[in-house]
Design an enzyme around this catalytic site. Structure first.
Site, PDB file in Angstrom:
ATOM      1  N   GLU A 173      39.615  47.088  30.535  1.00  0.00           N
ATOM      2  CA  GLU A 173      39.725  48.196  31.504  1.00  0.00           C
ATOM      3  C   GLU A 173      39.261  49.522  30.914  1.00  0.00           C
ATOM      4  O   GLU A 173      39.984  50.530  30.983  1.00  0.00           O
ATOM      5  CB  GLU A 173      41.175  48.294  32.018  1.00  0.00           C
ATOM      6  CG  GLU A 173      41.591  47.064  32.786  1.00  0.00           C
ATOM      7  CD  GLU A 173      42.927  47.183  33.513  1.00  0.00           C
ATOM      8  OE1 GLU A 173      43.695  48.127  33.250  1.00  0.00           O
ATOM      9  OE2 GLU A 173      43.206  46.311  34.367  1.00  0.00           O
ATOM     10  N   GLU A 292      42.293  39.283  35.427  1.00  0.00           N
ATOM     11  CA  GLU A 292      43.667  39.752  35.703  1.00  0.00           C
ATOM     12  C   GLU A 292      43.850  39.759  37.207  1.00  0.00           C
ATOM     13  O   GLU A 292      43.176  40.524  37.908  1.00  0.00           O
ATOM     14  CB  GLU A 292      43.930  41.154  35.141  1.00  0.00           C
ATOM     15  CG  GLU A 292      44.230  41.171  33.670  1.00  0.00           C
ATOM     16  CD  GLU A 292      44.694  42.534  33.158  1.00  0.00           C
ATOM     17  OE1 GLU A 292      45.462  43.207  33.870  1.00  0.00           O
ATOM     18  OE2 GLU A 292      44.264  42.895  32.053  1.00  0.00           O
ATOM     19  N   GLN A 349      50.716  37.716  34.411  1.00  0.00           N
ATOM     20  CA  GLN A 349      50.514  37.138  33.102  1.00  0.00           C
ATOM     21  C   GLN A 349      51.190  35.761  33.061  1.00  0.00           C
ATOM     22  O   GLN A 349      51.367  35.180  34.124  1.00  0.00           O
ATOM     23  CB  GLN A 349      51.076  38.080  32.053  1.00  0.00           C
ATOM     24  CG  GLN A 349      50.358  39.448  32.074  1.00  0.00           C
ATOM     25  CD  GLN A 349      50.686  40.349  30.879  1.00  0.00           C
ATOM     26  OE1 GLN A 349      51.343  39.942  29.938  1.00  0.00           O
ATOM     27  NE2 GLN A 349      50.233  41.594  30.921  1.00  0.00           N
TER      28      GLN A 349
HETATM   29  O1  AHR Z   1      48.870  43.106  33.062  1.00  0.00           O
HETATM   30  C1  AHR Z   1      49.418  44.351  32.840  1.00  0.00           C
HETATM   31  C2  AHR Z   1      48.349  45.425  32.600  1.00  0.00           C
HETATM   32  O2  AHR Z   1      47.603  45.604  33.756  1.00  0.00           O
HETATM   33  C3  AHR Z   1      47.326  45.095  31.554  1.00  0.00           C
HETATM   34  O3  AHR Z   1      47.729  45.430  30.273  1.00  0.00           O
HETATM   35  C4  AHR Z   1      46.156  45.955  31.956  1.00  0.00           C
HETATM   36  O4  AHR Z   1      44.918  45.420  31.590  1.00  0.00           O
HETATM   37  C5  AHR Z   1      46.320  46.100  33.455  1.00  0.00           C
HETATM   38  O5  AHR Z   1      46.231  47.432  33.848  1.00  0.00           O
END
Ligand code: AHR
Length: 499
Positions: A173, A292, A349
């Site tokens: 990011e 993500e 996650q």
């Molecule tokens: O998944 C949590 C956070 O969300 C991660 O660290 C980041 O890449 C995103 O903004």
């Protein structure tokens, strides 16, 4: 009763599903690593201090790839801190999540863990506070046979054979203001290209993911991807997409339509990749790594502020309810429907932090969103069929009219399996769905798995871990090669056929 139709033709396909779309993500934050996968002294651990109950659930999820070690975390991470004798590893002020990182679980522990969990790494390098040199040296440490400083250091640390890590992310990011070392598109594109060249000089077999936007609502979305790819098109294989969804407005119908946003996001990024391809007159295509995605209702979670600078506090421990599982089902269907271009995707996650798996000191349990992921990863293997859905629609503010039925059919000719994934988003009505399967001669109905609950807000907890679980469906029938099935209101369905 409402009626809907699924139309497929064995010759009309989208593409082979890359199993890596059932990937996950483990970041050093909260209790994901410490207390989630690693907890020496806990009765549920093995000789390495790995939580065996977590490993069992990760194996059940059958996730082929886990992105590591971050996330925002990676942009301030020194990989060298995390290798070698544990007693020599530094404790660091970890500024992304304002905690203390002990480095007791690091690169080599993660590689050991992936083997036990039956998965593979998608390793991210730090392009926030560090750059080309550190990225080059971590590839040398992990993938070089021996006879160099870093490969010999790995041997000294007890790993004679290289890890051969194939997939790498070039930072995380980097467009986000919150990112340590955030960059403009031009700065990042140039750095990504030069870093990629150096990493591939050490190991030409690796595949690289360049950072796309942190989400489709970023003000620079679109121009970021375009500029970044202008610079690094030749040296990377994938561009990343990140997106999180929530139901903070408590409007379930609107919430369940969010896969339309994911679909639009994917289509836009494909268009940008292909426009750069056309401008550059390249044969090579850049594919997508949606590394993500998930539901994140607690965003931005500030509840952990009182735990600042502690080790492994409770951060982002979202408890998922039944309607979250429905949207996760739809998001997975959307990823499958883009099998031709989305080759990697990671639910963010894996454990404790916005995750399908939760742990306490006493044990581990499955959140509601665990199940659609499990079904997709277990049965969504083969060719994604071009699945046409004729369904009643409902009106939404964000996406206009949205089909109440969301579906994709996956055909695995080799194993003789055909699977229909379907979400009925109608909150009041069951829906009769038909599908003409006469082209698939010899296939018979195996099972209908259903996930539904009277209470859309029902959750699984440590004390009540099986409140929302899948069950056997009812009433699916095949007559003269035609499927007819009633999908209950607000339900996730998996209907399987076998030859
Ligand atoms: O998944 C949590 C956070 O969300 C991660 O660290 C980041 O890449 C995103 O903004």
């Amino acid at each position: 009763m409402k009626q809907a139709k699924i139309i497929i033709d064995r010759h009309f396909t989208i593409g082979e599903i890359d199993r890596r779309i059932y990937g996950s993500f483990l970041e050093h934050m909260g209790r994901a690593v410490y207390g989630g996968v690693y907890q020496p002294g806990n009765p549920h651990t093995d000789e390495n201090g790995f939580r065996t109950d977590t490993i069992e659930l990760v194996k059940e999820l059958n996730t082929p790839v886990v992105r590591y070690p971050g996330g925002n975390f990676v942009s301030g991470f020194n990989w060298e801190d995390s290798v070698g004798p544990k007693e020599n590893r530094p404790r660091r002020a970890e500024t992304a999540w304002k905690v203390v990182e002990t480095n007791q679980f690091g690169l080599n522990e993660f590689m050991e863990w992936t083997k036990k969990a039956g998965t593979a790494p998608l390793m991210a390098v730090n392009l926030g506070t560090r750059g080309i040199e550190a990225a080059k040296s971590i590839v040398e440490y992990c993938n070089f046979e021996g006879g160099t400083y870093f490969s010999d250091l790995r041997k000294k640390h007890g790993y004679a054979k290289p890890h051969h890590i194939r997939m790498w992310c070039l930072g995380n990011e980097m467009d986000g203001w919150w990112q340590t070392g955030a960059k403009t598109a031009r700065e990042y594109g140039r750095l990504a290209n030069e870093t990629a060249k150096a990493m591939k000089a050490v190991d030409p077999a690796i595949e690289l993911v360049a950072c796309g936007s942190s989400g489709p609502l970023m003000p620079t979305f679109g121009s970021w991807e375009s500029t970044v790819l202008e610079h690094c098109y030749d040296s990377v294989e994938y561009i990343s997409l990140h997106s999180y969804y929530n139901n903070k407005a408590d409007n379930t119908r609107e919430f369940l339509a969010n896969n339309m946003g994911m679909d639009e996001f994917i289509n836009s990024v494909i268009a940008i990749c292909d426009s750069v391809r056309a401008k550059k007159q390249k044969k090579k295509r850049i594919n997508l790594s949606f590394d993500e995605w998930n539901i994140w209702n607690s965003f931005p979670d500030t509840s952990y502020k009182e735990d600042e600078w502690s080790v492994a506090p409770h951060q982002l421990e979202d408890v998922y309810n039944f309607e979250d599982a429905l949207l996760v089902g739809s998001l997975l269907i959307t990823l499958m429907r883009h099998a031709d271009r989305v080759k990697i995707a990671c639910m963010a996650q894996l454990v404790n932090v916005i995750a399908p798996i939760m742990t306490s000191d006493k044990g581990a349990w499955r959140q509601t969103i665990f199940y659609p992921f499990l079904h997709a990863s277990r049965y969504g293997n083969g060719t994604a069929m071009n699945t046409i859905v004729e369904s009643p629609r409902y009106e939404t503010r964000s996406f206009g009219p949205v089909p109440s039925l969301d579906s994709v059919v996956v055909w695995n000719e080799e194993s003789g399996e055909l699977t229909v994934f379907a979400v009925n988003k109608d909150l009041e009505n069951d829906m009769e769905v038909t599908c003409d399967l006469r082209q698939f001669t010899g296939y018979s109905l195996q099972e209908h798995t259903l996930m539904t609950h009277d209470d859309l807000k029902a959750v699984n907890t440590e004390n009540d871990p099986d409140r929302v679980v899948p069950a056997a469906g009812y009433g699916a029938k095949m007559t003269d090669g035609k499927l007819s099935v009633v999908l209950g209101k607000h339900s996730w369905n998996v209907i399987r056929f076998k030859k």
